[in-house]
Design a protein around this motif. Structure first.
Motif, PDB file in Angstrom:
ATOM      1  N   LEU A 110     -10.411  -4.571  -9.679  1.00 14.47           N
ATOM      2  CA  LEU A 110      -9.523  -4.928  -8.592  1.00 14.47           C
ATOM      3  C   LEU A 110      -8.050  -5.035  -9.201  1.00 14.47           C
ATOM      4  O   LEU A 110      -7.116  -4.795  -8.499  1.00 14.47           O
ATOM      5  N   THR A 111      -7.882  -5.576 -10.324  1.00 10.41           N
ATOM      6  CA  THR A 111      -6.512  -6.035 -11.008  1.00 10.41           C
ATOM      7  C   THR A 111      -6.374  -5.010 -11.956  1.00 10.41           C
ATOM      8  O   THR A 111      -7.165  -4.324 -12.628  1.00 10.41           O
ATOM      9  N   ASP A 112      -4.889  -4.984 -12.237  1.00  5.78           N
ATOM     10  CA  ASP A 112      -4.704  -3.797 -13.083  1.00  5.78           C
ATOM     11  C   ASP A 112      -5.159  -4.283 -14.560  1.00  5.78           C
ATOM     12  O   ASP A 112      -5.390  -3.363 -15.578  1.00  5.78           O
ATOM     13  N   ARG A 138     -10.683   8.886  -2.845  1.00  5.28           N
ATOM     14  CA  ARG A 138      -9.270   9.386  -2.797  1.00  5.28           C
ATOM     15  C   ARG A 138      -8.676   8.348  -1.523  1.00  5.28           C
ATOM     16  O   ARG A 138      -9.248   8.287  -0.439  1.00  5.28           O
ATOM     17  N   PRO A 139      -7.705   7.652  -1.829  1.00  2.00           N
ATOM     18  CA  PRO A 139      -7.196   6.761  -0.447  1.00  2.00           C
ATOM     19  C   PRO A 139      -6.895   7.639   0.538  1.00  2.00           C
ATOM     20  O   PRO A 139      -7.072   6.967   1.750  1.00  2.00           O
ATOM     21  N   ASP A 140      -6.476   8.653   0.619  1.00  2.00           N
ATOM     22  CA  ASP A 140      -6.049   9.389   1.828  1.00  2.00           C
ATOM     23  C   ASP A 140      -6.911  10.026   2.519  1.00  2.00           C
ATOM     24  O   ASP A 140      -6.673   9.965   3.610  1.00  2.00           O
ATOM     25  N   GLU A 204      -1.609   7.035 -10.085  1.00  2.00           N
ATOM     26  CA  GLU A 204      -1.634   5.663 -10.582  1.00  2.00           C
ATOM     27  C   GLU A 204      -2.891   5.638 -11.674  1.00  2.00           C
ATOM     28  O   GLU A 204      -2.597   5.142 -12.576  1.00  2.00           O
ATOM     29  N   VAL A 205      -3.819   6.556 -11.234  1.00  2.00           N
ATOM     30  CA  VAL A 205      -4.984   6.682 -12.324  1.00  2.00           C
ATOM     31  C   VAL A 205      -4.592   7.174 -13.474  1.00  2.00           C
ATOM     32  O   VAL A 205      -5.084   6.903 -14.697  1.00  2.00           O
ATOM     33  N   ALA A 207      -1.632   7.738 -14.865  1.00  2.51           N
ATOM     34  CA  ALA A 207      -0.949   7.063 -15.486  1.00  2.51           C
ATOM     35  C   ALA A 207      -1.564   5.743 -16.235  1.00  2.51           C
ATOM     36  O   ALA A 207      -1.242   5.348 -17.455  1.00  2.51           O
ATOM     37  N   SER A 208      -2.559   4.925 -15.674  1.00  2.00           N
ATOM     38  CA  SER A 208      -3.438   3.891 -16.325  1.00  2.00           C
ATOM     39  C   SER A 208      -4.109   4.563 -17.551  1.00  2.00           C
ATOM     40  O   SER A 208      -4.086   3.957 -18.637  1.00  2.00           O
ATOM     41  N   LEU A 209      -4.744   5.857 -17.259  1.00  2.00           N
ATOM     42  CA  LEU A 209      -5.230   6.474 -18.539  1.00  2.00           C
ATOM     43  C   LEU A 209      -4.340   6.658 -19.782  1.00  2.00           C
ATOM     44  O   LEU A 209      -4.568   6.236 -20.856  1.00  2.00           O
ATOM     45  N   ARG A 210      -3.257   7.067 -19.199  1.00  2.33           N
ATOM     46  CA  ARG A 210      -2.237   7.611 -20.561  1.00  2.33           C
ATOM     47  C   ARG A 210      -1.916   6.211 -21.129  1.00  2.33           C
ATOM     48  O   ARG A 210      -1.707   6.230 -22.350  1.00  2.33           O
TER      49      ARG A 210
END
Ligand SMILES: C[S@@+](CC[C@H](N)C(=O)[O-])C[C@H]1O[C@@H](n2cnc3c(N)ncnc32)[C@H](O)[C@@H]1O
Length: 237
Positions: A110-112, A138-140, A204-205, A207-210
């Motif tokens: 749940l958290t970054d 997918r959120p959309d 977002e995903v 970027a978090s992977l990079r």
């Protein structure tokens, strides 16, 4: 603490029956083929459905999950898999060619901070150049809008008829909370489980992977759930 859905022995015991035919899993075996992965780590392996499929192909498989009750069921299915109690942050270097997270495990973080720590832990367990493959809703697509369905009843071998009721309790994006309540019709006992999932967007995903030292190679569809999931394929750099 994993949700009761996976950690309560009575609920773990009905998971596979309610989860159905697992049409989602063969795509992950095909990806392991495509990447020629011989040593595979299944994070959040739960009751072990994918780990067992992978072990059947002759691969070396390690399954890790913090829910002991789910792991107990997994252990009974296949002794060839190395079953580990824990999570990605507790893993030593394992020289794995591939790490996978199916069943939308990626959404339980749940958290970054928890998500970043998980990605770091997976990277430690992978060999340099090893791959990480996982899905996230997918959120959309707004899957939660379909979750308030009528109750379902299933016959669970050795347990009898069990009813499952699903109720979305809060939508506070990016978090969605829900309660699943199981009624064991044989003795009338009722066991609820509360969960919260985080819906992250593609950027977002990525970027978090990079940030955690992965290169995103591809973002695919889940063949059994077109337009509903992002399937990320990343490589540890
Ligand atoms: C929906 S189940 C999916 C299980 C399995 N991957 C499958 O496809 O059947 C989610 C799993 O994530 C596990 N889980 C919860 N918290 C976790 C964590 N911090 N790290 C790894 N797995 C976790 C749960 O115990 C549960 O087994």
């Amino acid at each position: 603490m994993p949700d009761a859905l996976f950690a309560h022995p009575r609920l773990a015991a009905v998971y596979d029956v309610f989860d159905g035919d697992r049409a989602d899993l063969p795509a992950y075996v095909r990806i392991a083929d495509e990447l020629a992965a011989r040593r595979v780590l299944d994070i959040g392996c739960g009751t072990g459905c994918l780990a067992v499929l992978l072990a059947e192909t002759g691969r070396t498989v390690i399954g890790v999950d913090p829910a002991e009750a789910s792991l107990d069921l997994a252990r009974a299915k296949d002794p060839r898999v190395e079953w580990r109690h824990g999570d990605a942050t507790t893993l030593p270097p394992l020289d794995a060619d591939l790490a996978v997270m199916t069943g939308n495990v990626a959404q339980v973080f749940l958290t970054d901070e928890d998500w970043a720590a998980t990605l770091r832990g997976i990277r430690t367990a992978l060999r340099p150049g090893g791959h990480l493959v996982f899905e996230t809703r997918r959120p959309d697509y707004r899957a939660w809008e379909t979750w308030n369905a009528p109750p379902r009843t299933r016959e669970v071998p050795g347990i009898g008829e069990v009813e499952e009721r699903f109720e979305v309790t809060e939508v506070r994006l990016p978090l969605v909370s829900f309660r699943v309540t199981y009624t064991f019709l044989a003795d009338g006992s009722v066991v609820p489980s509360d969960s919260t999932l985080r819906f992250r967007g593609q950027d977002e995903v990525a970027a978090s992977l990079r940030e955690q030292g992965y290169r995103v190679l591809d973002v695919r569809q889940a063949p059994d759930r077109p337009d509903r999931e992002f399937v990320f394929l990343a490589r540890a750099e």
